[in-house]
Design a protein around this motif. Sequence first.
Motif, short mmCIF file in Angstrom:
data_model
loop_
_atom_site.label_atom_id
_atom_site.label_comp_id
_atom_site.label_asym_id
_atom_site.label_seq_id
_atom_site.Cartn_x
_atom_site.Cartn_y
_atom_site.Cartn_z
N MET A 1 0.82 -1.21 0.00
CA MET A 1 0.00 0.00 0.00
C MET A 1 0.85 1.26 0.00
O MET A 1 0.34 2.33 -0.18
N GLY A 2 2.12 1.13 0.26
CA GLY A 2 2.96 2.31 0.26
C GLY A 2 3.18 2.85 1.66
O GLY A 2 2.72 2.28 2.65
N ASN A 3 3.86 3.96 1.73
CA ASN A 3 4.17 4.57 3.02
C ASN A 3 2.97 5.37 3.50
O ASN A 3 2.53 6.32 2.84
N THR A 4 2.41 4.99 4.65
CA THR A 4 1.22 5.67 5.16
C THR A 4 1.56 6.68 6.25
O THR A 4 0.71 7.48 6.62
N ARG A 5 2.77 6.64 6.75
CA ARG A 5 3.16 7.60 7.78
C ARG A 5 3.71 8.87 7.13
O ARG A 5 4.45 8.80 6.16
N THR A 6 3.37 9.99 7.72
CA THR A 6 3.85 11.25 7.16
C THR A 6 5.21 11.60 7.74
O THR A 6 5.61 11.11 8.79
N ASN A 7 5.92 12.46 7.06
CA ASN A 7 7.22 12.94 7.52
C ASN A 7 7.08 14.44 7.75
O ASN A 7 7.34 15.24 6.86
N PRO A 8 6.64 14.84 8.96
CA PRO A 8 6.32 16.25 9.18
C PRO A 8 7.57 17.12 9.19
O PRO A 8 8.57 16.81 9.82
N ARG A 9 7.51 18.20 8.49
CA ARG A 9 8.59 19.18 8.46
C ARG A 9 7.98 20.56 8.67
O ARG A 9 7.99 21.40 7.79
N GLY A 10 7.43 20.76 9.87
CA GLY A 10 6.78 22.02 10.18
C GLY A 10 7.78 23.11 10.52
O GLY A 10 9.00 22.94 10.44
N TYR A 11 7.26 24.24 10.93
CA TYR A 11 8.07 25.43 11.21
C TYR A 11 9.00 25.21 12.39
O TYR A 11 10.08 25.75 12.43
N ARG A 12 8.59 24.39 13.37
CA ARG A 12 9.40 24.17 14.57
C ARG A 12 9.90 22.75 14.68
O ARG A 12 10.15 22.26 15.78
N HIS A 13 10.08 22.05 13.58
CA HIS A 13 10.53 20.67 13.67
C HIS A 13 11.99 20.62 14.13
O HIS A 13 12.80 21.45 13.76
N GLY A 14 12.28 19.63 14.98
CA GLY A 14 13.64 19.44 15.48
C GLY A 14 14.05 20.43 16.56
O GLY A 14 15.24 20.68 16.72
N THR A 15 13.11 20.99 17.30
CA THR A 15 13.45 22.03 18.28
C THR A 15 13.12 21.60 19.71
O THR A 15 12.90 22.45 20.56
N ARG A 16 13.08 20.31 19.98
CA ARG A 16 12.69 19.85 21.31
C ARG A 16 13.66 20.34 22.38
O ARG A 16 13.25 20.81 23.44
#
Length: 81
Positions: A1-16
Motif C-alpha cells: 500500500m505504500g508509506n502511510t506515515r507522514t514525515n512532518p517538516r513544520g516550522y518548529r521541527h527538530g526544536t525539542r
Amino acid sequence: MGNTRTNPRGYRHGTRQKFSKKYRTKGMPGVSRYLTPFKRGDFVDIVVDSSVQKGMPYTFYHGRTGIVYNVNRNAIGVEIT
C-alpha cells in the motif's frame, strides 16, 4: 500500500531541546525584556523565547549574533554577521 506515515517538516521541527527552557525559568518573560532600548549599531544575540510564539524567527537564527540596522516601534531589523 505504500508509506502511510507522514514525515512532518513544520516550522518548529527538530526544536525539542533547542527551544526548551531551563529549570526555574519557565513562564512568560519579565517586563524588562520588552523595555530594553536598542540603537542602530548595537550588537544583539538572537535567542528564541519559546513562551512567546508571535514574531518567532526560524530555528536557523537561534543563537546568532547580528547588528541592529533599523529600529521601529514593535520590531528591530538585525543584520546577521
